[in-house]
Design a protein around this motif. Structure first.
Motif, mmCIF file in Angstrom:
data_model
loop_
_atom_site.group_PDB
_atom_site.id
_atom_site.type_symbol
_atom_site.label_atom_id
_atom_site.label_comp_id
_atom_site.label_asym_id
_atom_site.label_seq_id
_atom_site.Cartn_x
_atom_site.Cartn_y
_atom_site.Cartn_z
ATOM 1 N N ALA A 173 -29.544 -10.184 -38.728
ATOM 2 C CA ALA A 173 -30.007 -10.072 -40.113
ATOM 3 C C ALA A 173 -30.990 -11.183 -40.454
ATOM 4 O O ALA A 173 -31.966 -10.964 -41.185
ATOM 5 C CB ALA A 173 -28.823 -10.090 -41.062
ATOM 6 N N GLU A 174 -30.739 -12.366 -39.914
ATOM 7 C CA GLU A 174 -31.657 -13.484 -40.151
ATOM 8 C C GLU A 174 -33.028 -13.211 -39.536
ATOM 9 O O GLU A 174 -34.036 -13.750 -40.000
ATOM 10 C CB GLU A 174 -31.051 -14.765 -39.582
ATOM 11 C CG GLU A 174 -29.798 -15.221 -40.314
ATOM 12 C CD GLU A 174 -29.053 -16.325 -39.572
ATOM 13 O OE1 GLU A 174 -29.536 -16.734 -38.479
ATOM 14 O OE2 GLU A 174 -27.999 -16.763 -40.061
ATOM 15 N N GLN A 175 -33.052 -12.389 -38.494
ATOM 16 C CA GLN A 175 -34.308 -11.996 -37.850
ATOM 17 C C GLN A 175 -34.840 -10.668 -38.408
ATOM 18 O O GLN A 175 -35.729 -10.060 -37.825
ATOM 19 C CB GLN A 175 -34.087 -11.862 -36.339
ATOM 20 C CG GLN A 175 -33.640 -13.141 -35.658
ATOM 21 C CD GLN A 175 -34.676 -14.248 -35.789
ATOM 22 O OE1 GLN A 175 -35.863 -14.008 -35.580
ATOM 23 N NE2 GLN A 175 -34.235 -15.452 -36.136
ATOM 24 N N LYS A 176 -34.252 -10.244 -39.537
ATOM 25 C CA LYS A 176 -34.653 -9.019 -40.230
ATOM 26 C C LYS A 176 -34.405 -7.758 -39.397
ATOM 27 O O LYS A 176 -35.156 -6.786 -39.462
ATOM 28 C CB LYS A 176 -36.116 -9.092 -40.670
ATOM 29 C CG LYS A 176 -36.380 -10.202 -41.688
ATOM 30 C CD LYS A 176 -37.785 -10.133 -42.250
ATOM 31 C CE LYS A 176 -37.967 -11.195 -43.330
ATOM 32 N NZ LYS A 176 -39.324 -11.132 -43.946
ATOM 33 N N VAL A 177 -33.330 -7.814 -38.622
ATOM 34 C CA VAL A 177 -32.853 -6.642 -37.902
ATOM 35 C C VAL A 177 -31.504 -6.268 -38.507
ATOM 36 O O VAL A 177 -30.566 -7.073 -38.487
ATOM 37 C CB VAL A 177 -32.701 -6.905 -36.390
ATOM 38 C CG1 VAL A 177 -32.136 -5.671 -35.687
ATOM 39 C CG2 VAL A 177 -34.035 -7.315 -35.784
ATOM 40 N N VAL A 178 -31.390 -5.064 -39.060
ATOM 41 C CA VAL A 178 -30.195 -4.682 -39.804
ATOM 42 C C VAL A 178 -29.307 -3.793 -38.938
ATOM 43 O O VAL A 178 -29.716 -2.703 -38.519
ATOM 44 C CB VAL A 178 -30.560 -3.958 -41.109
ATOM 45 C CG1 VAL A 178 -29.295 -3.558 -41.868
ATOM 46 C CG2 VAL A 178 -31.438 -4.858 -41.974
ATOM 47 N N GLY A 222 -19.544 -10.238 -34.903
ATOM 48 C CA GLY A 222 -19.847 -10.608 -36.283
ATOM 49 C C GLY A 222 -20.999 -11.595 -36.397
ATOM 50 O O GLY A 222 -21.976 -11.345 -37.124
ATOM 51 N N PRO A 223 -20.931 -12.723 -35.696
ATOM 52 C CA PRO A 223 -22.058 -13.669 -35.721
ATOM 53 C C PRO A 223 -23.350 -13.061 -35.194
ATOM 54 O O PRO A 223 -24.439 -13.414 -35.655
ATOM 55 C CB PRO A 223 -21.568 -14.807 -34.825
ATOM 56 C CG PRO A 223 -20.073 -14.743 -34.913
ATOM 57 C CD PRO A 223 -19.752 -13.294 -35.018
ATOM 58 N N MET A 224 -23.254 -12.131 -34.231
ATOM 59 C CA MET A 224 -24.457 -11.492 -33.712
ATOM 60 C C MET A 224 -25.152 -10.661 -34.797
ATOM 61 O O MET A 224 -26.380 -10.700 -34.938
ATOM 62 C CB MET A 224 -24.113 -10.579 -32.530
ATOM 63 C CG MET A 224 -23.719 -11.295 -31.256
ATOM 64 S SD MET A 224 -25.015 -12.369 -30.593
ATOM 65 C CE MET A 224 -24.506 -13.952 -31.296
ATOM 66 N N VAL A 225 -24.366 -9.920 -35.558
ATOM 67 C CA VAL A 225 -24.931 -9.109 -36.628
ATOM 68 C C VAL A 225 -25.584 -10.000 -37.684
ATOM 69 O O VAL A 225 -26.663 -9.679 -38.207
ATOM 70 C CB VAL A 225 -23.846 -8.206 -37.258
ATOM 71 C CG1 VAL A 225 -24.357 -7.529 -38.524
ATOM 72 C CG2 VAL A 225 -23.383 -7.158 -36.241
ATOM 73 N N GLN A 226 -24.950 -11.139 -37.964
ATOM 74 C CA GLN A 226 -25.524 -12.072 -38.928
ATOM 75 C C GLN A 226 -26.832 -12.675 -38.404
ATOM 76 O O GLN A 226 -27.817 -12.791 -39.139
ATOM 77 C CB GLN A 226 -24.520 -13.184 -39.246
ATOM 78 C CG GLN A 226 -25.018 -14.200 -40.264
ATOM 79 C CD GLN A 226 -25.381 -13.571 -41.599
ATOM 80 O OE1 GLN A 226 -24.679 -12.684 -42.084
ATOM 81 N NE2 GLN A 226 -26.486 -14.000 -42.185
ATOM 82 N N SER A 235 -34.192 -9.875 -29.979
ATOM 83 C CA SER A 235 -33.488 -10.710 -30.953
ATOM 84 C C SER A 235 -32.006 -10.815 -30.610
ATOM 85 O O SER A 235 -31.404 -11.890 -30.717
ATOM 86 C CB SER A 235 -33.660 -10.144 -32.363
ATOM 87 O OG SER A 235 -35.002 -10.217 -32.785
ATOM 88 N N LEU A 236 -31.413 -9.710 -30.199
ATOM 89 C CA LEU A 236 -30.003 -9.712 -29.832
ATOM 90 C C LEU A 236 -29.778 -10.559 -28.590
ATOM 91 O O LEU A 236 -28.812 -11.342 -28.527
ATOM 92 C CB LEU A 236 -29.521 -8.280 -29.594
ATOM 93 C CG LEU A 236 -28.051 -8.116 -29.204
ATOM 94 C CD1 LEU A 236 -27.125 -8.706 -30.254
ATOM 95 C CD2 LEU A 236 -27.732 -6.630 -28.973
ATOM 96 N N SER A 237 -30.637 -10.439 -27.605
ATOM 97 C CA SER A 237 -30.507 -11.239 -26.387
ATOM 98 C C SER A 237 -30.596 -12.728 -26.697
ATOM 99 O O SER A 237 -29.792 -13.529 -26.194
ATOM 100 C CB SER A 237 -31.589 -10.833 -25.388
ATOM 101 O OG SER A 237 -31.482 -11.586 -24.200
ATOM 102 N N ILE A 247 -36.371 -4.236 -39.497
ATOM 103 C CA ILE A 247 -36.050 -3.197 -38.519
ATOM 104 C C ILE A 247 -34.684 -2.658 -38.922
ATOM 105 O O ILE A 247 -33.647 -3.284 -38.674
ATOM 106 C CB ILE A 247 -36.028 -3.749 -37.084
ATOM 107 C CG1 ILE A 247 -37.385 -4.357 -36.723
ATOM 108 C CG2 ILE A 247 -35.650 -2.652 -36.087
ATOM 109 C CD1 ILE A 247 -37.420 -5.049 -35.377
ATOM 110 N N TRP A 248 -34.703 -1.521 -39.598
ATOM 111 C CA TRP A 248 -33.470 -0.998 -40.212
ATOM 112 C C TRP A 248 -32.750 -0.087 -39.223
ATOM 113 O O TRP A 248 -33.129 1.067 -39.020
ATOM 114 C CB TRP A 248 -33.797 -0.238 -41.494
ATOM 115 C CG TRP A 248 -32.583 0.071 -42.310
ATOM 116 C CD1 TRP A 248 -31.777 1.159 -42.193
ATOM 117 C CD2 TRP A 248 -32.026 -0.738 -43.353
ATOM 118 N NE1 TRP A 248 -30.731 1.096 -43.094
ATOM 119 C CE2 TRP A 248 -30.871 -0.065 -43.823
ATOM 120 C CE3 TRP A 248 -32.386 -1.945 -43.934
ATOM 121 C CZ2 TRP A 248 -30.088 -0.572 -44.858
ATOM 122 C CZ3 TRP A 248 -31.601 -2.455 -44.962
ATOM 123 C CH2 TRP A 248 -30.468 -1.765 -45.415
#
Length: 389
Positions: free
Chosen positions: A341-346, A334-338, A373-375, A17-18
């Protein structure tokens, strides 16, 4: 409009999900097909390939862009990126010691580094504060303008906050005060309405690979016809001069258009890619593209609010933007963005906040998935923090 068809045209949707389209956009199947035709044609016919007719490709690119930007094709040329365009502008202009140039706070480096050499030459470099709203920004900028202000250079949209800057008002100010107005259009062109003449923009540079969905390594430079002679060509090559296809005898006259700054052999493959991307967007309609970006951005903002995030663009609700920046008290971005990314959300982190930027090939379903994923990532981070306490 059948947005499902657009969704299906982008293979990246099968993998990720880009949501970082204001950074880099992926290629669609129409680009893959155009590049395949070009490479096959070039393999069989070399430089005589019809697909490698750079004059035809260039004319078509300029026709689309000039309509989109409200300028003449002769006022455009193709370069490699925004930074190159800004260097062409900065190095080509003339200023005197004591003159003033106004930049933007937390601006992208491509519109900062090219101007720094003027500081070593006695020109004063000032920074306009990145205010919370477009109106507040204009007032802060206006307070900085003096009789020595010679140039204002700003982004169309702030890359860290997503806030559109009031270009029309700033352009009017510059016109009335005889100040040159330079715009970094990378975050604006293709996402915001941009009419360079109505906005009194003198110079603008932007990259192809963001909202216009073009290739990495290609950029565009706009020079208002009335400003062309103010800009000294710093780099000069075969393509800078008139009758450039006749190599001898050497010429002394530059081309009478912005093309003098595309000074040598271009990457025709990048041009073919860009034309395919522009044609696709043009066929949909740039107004429809913009409306869909805003529609997806608004959908995303509501999902973010529902999970407790504060959305920066709520500060300027009358100024739509496709860049959605958010934060949540007690949550480290920062950790949220990482984790995303692990869940393939960019996504991206900017100034300690999370930045998203949807484009037309995404779906509401994907945005729902990204919000979930963010939640989940937030709950995981808050649980870990509670355990450490």
């Amino acid at each position: 409009m059948n947005w499902r068809h657009v969704y299906d045209n982008y293979p990246i949707n099968r993998e990720k999900i880009w949501l970082n389209n204001c950074g880099i956009t992926p290629a669609g199947t129409h680009v893959i097909e155009a590049m395949t035709r070009f490479l096959n044609d070039f393999a069989q016919h070399g430089a005589h390939a019809a697909a490698a007719d750079y004059g035809r490709v260039l004319r078509r690119i300029k026709a689309v862009l000039s309509t989109l930007l409200g300028c003449a094709p002769e006022e455009l040329c193709l370069l490699h990126n925004t930074a190159e365009g800004m260097n062409v502008i900065s190095r080509g202009l003339r200023f005197d010691p004591g003159d003033e140039i106004i930049l933007l706070e937390n601006e992208y480096p491509s519109n900062v580094y090219p101007w720094r050499h003027w500081g070593d030459k006695g020109v004063k470099l000032l920074t306009a504060p990145a205010a919370p709203t477009p109106d507040a920004f204009f007032e802060a900028l206006l307070a900085m303008v003096t009789s020595r202000t010679r140039l204002i250079t700003l982004s169309a949209v702030h890359w860290c906050t997503g806030m559109p800057l009031p270009l029309a008002r700033i352009g009017e100010l510059c016109r009335d005060r005889d100040i040159r107005f330079v715009v970094d259009g990378a975050q604006g062109v293709g996402m915001q309405p941009m009419d360079v003449r109505r906005m009194n923009i003198d110079f603008m540079a932007f990259s192809a690979w963001k909202w216009l969905m073009g290739p990495l390594g290609l950029g565009v430079l706009y020079i208002a016809e009335k400003r062309l002679t103010e800009l000294d060509p710093v780099f000069v090559g075969t393509s800078s001069v008139v009758m450039d296809e006749v190599y001898l005898p050497y010429k002394s006259d530059f081309k009478p258009t912005a093309d003098r700054f595309t000074f040598s052999t271009p990457s025709i493959g990048d041009w073919v890619y860009f034309l395919a991307a522009l044609t696709y967007l043009e066929q949909i309609g740039f107004d429809k593209v913009r409306d869909r970006i805003f529609e997806l951005a608004e959908y995303l903002k509501q999902r973010l609010r529902n999970i407790g995030f504060q959305v920066l663009s709520d500060r300027f609700p009358d100024h739509p933007t496709g860049i959605v920046v958010c934060e949540k008290p007690g949550v480290q971005s920062g950790p949220m963005v990482q984790r995303l990314a692990e869940q393939k959300v960019v996504a991206a982190e900017r100034l300690g906040r999370i930045r998203f930027s949807p484009h037309i090939y995404l779906s509401e379903y994907q945005i729902d998935a990204a919000a979930r994923s963010l939640s989940q990532a937030c709950m995981g981070q808050m649980y870990a923090q509670s355990v450490r306490r």
